[in-house]
Write a protein that holds these residues in place. Structure first.
Motif: not given
Length: 376
Positions: A211-234
């Motif tokens: 019911g599922r397959l390995k796929t490669v998906k292209n994603l575009s995401v807006q990174i907010p100003a001020g992120v630092d090492t270790g921060d997580l963006l959901p």
């Protein structure tokens, strides 16, 4: 003399059926022989726990026990039938799944219900300035996704999964087992459907019934100003597909910010070292200092010392929860000593140095005076 069954399970006589069952599971998990191999005391305790539960989980036996005590449930006493460790329905898989990851046939009874898909994590490296001011990033994510041919059913188009005839769609079956402690009714995954509740007679040729397959998906995401090492963006819904109609999991992007050749950061505050000449340090004057927002003019005071710092307010990194608020920028002045002097420059510098007195070098004068006092 047998112990009080309520005391064995650690509950009051007014305890509800759910409270009794919960107490039994806790005690059984604690003293199960598989967790204490060769421990006769734990084995006896587990036997006692089973005996107590077999009585208190049966409404008829419990009523007799409450009225007549041990005699009410003694097969040889006036209460009549039924002591020992009669068969009862308890899901040992539920009890021990936390220890053995379902090694006792255990996973939730709700397995056949909708389940959210697995969450994923993606590690993203960011340039210093991109992290400071935000940016848009496009990247590729390799993950499992719903098969487009069968729409995730696992069955070949034109066919459908069928209700499992063994468990009748429940995904779980009960099995009565004779153990050292008597007959035990164990609930475990259905062996015919592996707990799914359905069987696929004609698997999809594309995903082979998964019911599922390995796929490669292209994603575009807006990174907010001020992120630092270790921060997580959901990124909601970009994890793996759920099962039995459950929603997709989430994707969490974890950032690693690359170091900058000029600037350092501490949270939302930035800093840098600015070299100045001997003449600038001694005479003062207007210079330009760098910030992440551009150059700033600053007037050095006369007699600026190596290591002196200044703080320029609100010229640091934007706060990621409030972009209008920015950190500060700290500049540390580093004295650069000239090298490669010509003979004429050396002579002029010597002549200049000969004109200086202790008044010009207050710190040195104080230091050597302290040394004199120390070695009197």
């Amino acid at each position: 003399m047998a112990r009080d069954y309520y005391e064995v399970l650690g509950v009051d006589k007014s305890a509800s059926d759910d409270e009794i069952k919960k107490a039994f599971r806790q005690q059984a998990k604690k003293y199960h022989p598989d967790l204490h191999p060769g421990d006769k005391e734990a084995e006896a305790k587990f036997k006692e726990i089973n005996e107590a539960y077999s009585i208190l989980s049966d409404s008829d036996k419990k009523a007799k026990y409450d009225r007549y005590g041990q005699a009410g449930v003694d097969p040889n006493g006036f209460g009549g039938g039924g002591g020992g460790y009669g068969a009862y329905d308890v899901d040992l898989g539920d009890i021990f799944s936390s220890f053995f990851n379902g090694g006792f046939g255990g996973s939730s009874r709700r397995r056949t219900g909708p389940q959210k898909g697995a969450d994923l994590k993606y590690h993203m490296a960011l340039e210093f300035m991109d992290a400071a001011f935000g940016c848009t990033k496009t990247f590729q994510l390799t993950k499992e996704d719903t098969c487009k041919v069968c729409n995730g059913s696992g069955a070949q188009p034109g066919t459908n999964p069928e209700t499992c005839p063994t468990c009748r769609g429940a995904g779980r079956v009960q099995q009565q087992t004779q153990t050292l402690f008597g007959m035990t009714m164990v609930t475990k995954d259905c062996p015919s459907c592996n707990g799914r509740g359905t069987v696929i007679r004609t698997p999809c040729t594309q995903c082979r019934g998964k019911g599922r397959l390995k796929t490669v998906k292209n994603l575009s995401v807006q990174i907010p100003a001020g992120v630092d090492t270790g921060d997580l963006l959901p990124i909601r819904g970009e994890g793996e597909p759920g099962s039995n109609g459950g929603p997709y999991g989430d994707l969490y992007i974890e950032f690693k910010v690359k170091p900058h050749e000029v600037f350092s950061r501490n949270g939302i505050n930035t800093s840098c070292n600015v070299p100045i000449t001997y003449a600038q340090a001694a005479l003062g004057g207007e210079i330009e200092v760098p910030t992440i927002h551009g150059k700033e003019k600053y007037t050095l005071k006369e007699g600026t010392q190596p290591g002196d710092t200044i703080t320029i307010r609100s010229k640091g990194i934007p706060n990621k929860t409030n972009p209008n608020m920015k950190g500060d920028h700290v500049v540390k002045f580093v004295l650069e000593v000239p090298t490669g002097l010509s003979r004429e420059q050396k002579q002029l510098l010597k002549q200049f140095n000969d004109t200086l007195t202790d008044r010009n070098y207050a710190k040195s004068s104080q230091f050597f005076q302290k040394l004199k006092n120390l070695f009197k």
